[in-house]
Design an enzyme around this catalytic site. Sequence first.
Site, PDB file in Angstrom:
ATOM      1  N   GLY A  14      49.483 -15.652 -14.451  1.00  0.00           N
ATOM      2  CA  GLY A  14      49.434 -15.563 -15.905  1.00  0.00           C
ATOM      3  C   GLY A  14      48.659 -14.351 -16.388  1.00  0.00           C
ATOM      4  NE  ARG A  18      45.140 -19.308 -25.428  1.00  0.00           N
ATOM      5  CZ  ARG A  18      44.971 -20.625 -25.427  1.00  0.00           C
ATOM      6  NH1 ARG A  18      44.146 -21.190 -26.289  1.00  0.00           N
ATOM      7  NH2 ARG A  18      45.606 -21.383 -24.550  1.00  0.00           N
ATOM      8  CD  GLN A  74      55.866 -16.055 -12.179  1.00  0.00           C
ATOM      9  OE1 GLN A  74      54.646 -16.212 -12.209  1.00  0.00           O
ATOM     10  NE2 GLN A  74      56.691 -16.837 -12.852  1.00  0.00           N
ATOM     11  N   GLY A 141      51.892 -32.771 -22.641  1.00  0.00           N
ATOM     12  CA  GLY A 141      53.100 -33.505 -22.310  1.00  0.00           C
ATOM     13  C   GLY A 141      52.763 -34.905 -21.832  1.00  0.00           C
ATOM     14  CD  GLU A 156      56.244 -30.376 -22.391  1.00  0.00           C
ATOM     15  OE1 GLU A 156      55.174 -30.171 -22.996  1.00  0.00           O
ATOM     16  OE2 GLU A 156      56.299 -30.513 -21.151  1.00  0.00           O
ATOM     17  CG  ASN A 361      -4.352 -13.004  -1.001  1.00  0.00           C
ATOM     18  OD1 ASN A 361      -4.205 -14.128  -1.476  1.00  0.00           O
ATOM     19  ND2 ASN A 361      -4.700 -11.964  -1.742  1.00  0.00           N
ATOM     20  CB  ALA A 364      -3.002  -9.033  -9.271  1.00  0.00           C
ATOM     21  CG  ASN A 370      11.700  -0.924  -1.782  1.00  0.00           C
ATOM     22  OD1 ASN A 370      11.205  -0.519  -2.831  1.00  0.00           O
ATOM     23  ND2 ASN A 370      12.745  -1.724  -1.768  1.00  0.00           N
ATOM     24  CB  SER A 389      -5.884  -6.025  -7.292  1.00  0.00           C
ATOM     25  OG  SER A 389      -6.096  -7.407  -7.124  1.00  0.00           O
TER      26      SER A 389
END
Length: 449
Positions: A14, A18, A74, A141, A156, A361, A364, A370, A389
């Site tokens: 199809g 829509r 098709q 249908g 239908e 560990n 922060a 990388n 940190s």
Amino acid sequence: MTSSSVAAVILAAGKGTRMKSDRHKVLHAVGGRAMVGHVVAAVAPLAPARRVLVVGDKREQLEGLLPDWQVAVQDPPQGTGHAVMAAAPMLDGFAGDVLVLFGDTPLIPTRTLEAMVAARRAGDHAVVVLGFRPGDPGGYGRLVLAPDGSLDRIVEVKDATADERAIDLCNSGAMVFDGARLGALLDALDRNNAAGEYYLTDTVAAARARGWTAGVAEAASDDVLGVNSRADLALVERVFQARARARAMAEGATLVDPETVYFAHDTELGRDVTVGPQVVFGPGVRIADGVTVEAFCHLEGVTVERGATVGPFARLRPGSHLGAGARVGNFVELKKATLGPGAKANHLSYIGDAEVGAGANIGAGTITCNYDGIAKHATVIGADAFIGSNSALVAPVQVGAGAIVGAGSVITRDVGADDLAVARGQQTNHEGRAARLRRRKQGDKKQRA
């Protein structure tokens, strides 16, 4: 069910106008998987001996998508019957059951397909139509049954009498045929209708005309929801998510605010997992028992082992792995990174292309640098290491087990096990300079006044 007994034909020719999309309709996703992928997954347990995907518009997007499926074209499209005619050469000589399904009906379950095949065999029908009973039959249908319970005809709405419109058993479009009789039924189709198309539903009348019977199997109305528009897609997604949430809770997970949690088609949650509000699971996530995922997290392509904690506000990207008891906290992003058992990255860090050992560990503001603009490189951090940190680890680099990296360091060379590395500019203090600068600033203001 043996592989020699079932064939599957999925219709995806199809135009999907829509949807208003450059992407083929059946490639739009539900639960992180293309709609046609859901249908293929539903068919897979039946182990079909022959598998045919019928394509038409935008077929270049579908050709090669399913390597184990043959592709029939098709062109031009002339109805559903014509679509199955396009697949017929690939079914030549097949005498088992032929399922005809739609690529835009992603919620149909395997058990329904099995029930269709069982119904056809039990009644020795030439064809079985999958029916459902929607709350509002509307323009569907109607399936009119004969006194013996077989399918007499499909009517239908525009052609139905008042009594026929009162029937609540409707046609979903999915069908299963006796492969030995399918060719004769297709040969009987014509285009003598207002649309000038070959209707697959006309095979019911063709079967009855030959003295063959037709039957009906039933599905829940949500199972056969089709997608023709973005609104339909949203509705199907909503049904999918509701089912996924219910299944997760039934299997032992706690969803604090279920309607705000979103699952992918393959999300796995263990027992005693707790998921906070506003969490999104993309494809490829496996969460072991006892894990907590706090609010506002996004996970995709991730494995989280037993007892680990994620979030809040964390993003775990594909290729990441959290070991048992590991912790990833707020505003931490992982990409292709492994945190060993008990390792912690509690806040404000980016860990990419990295291996973090058990018990380490990450402070922060830590970043594993990388990417050098050309290629990605790996960072390896040993067990029980401590990264201070606001440190930047410039990959490729290794920090040995038990090592300490001082806060604010830029690490460009390997750090040995149990070493202390500090890499930052020398601090200089200028006595009283701050006060003199403030006095100068105040003097400038008086002059301008």
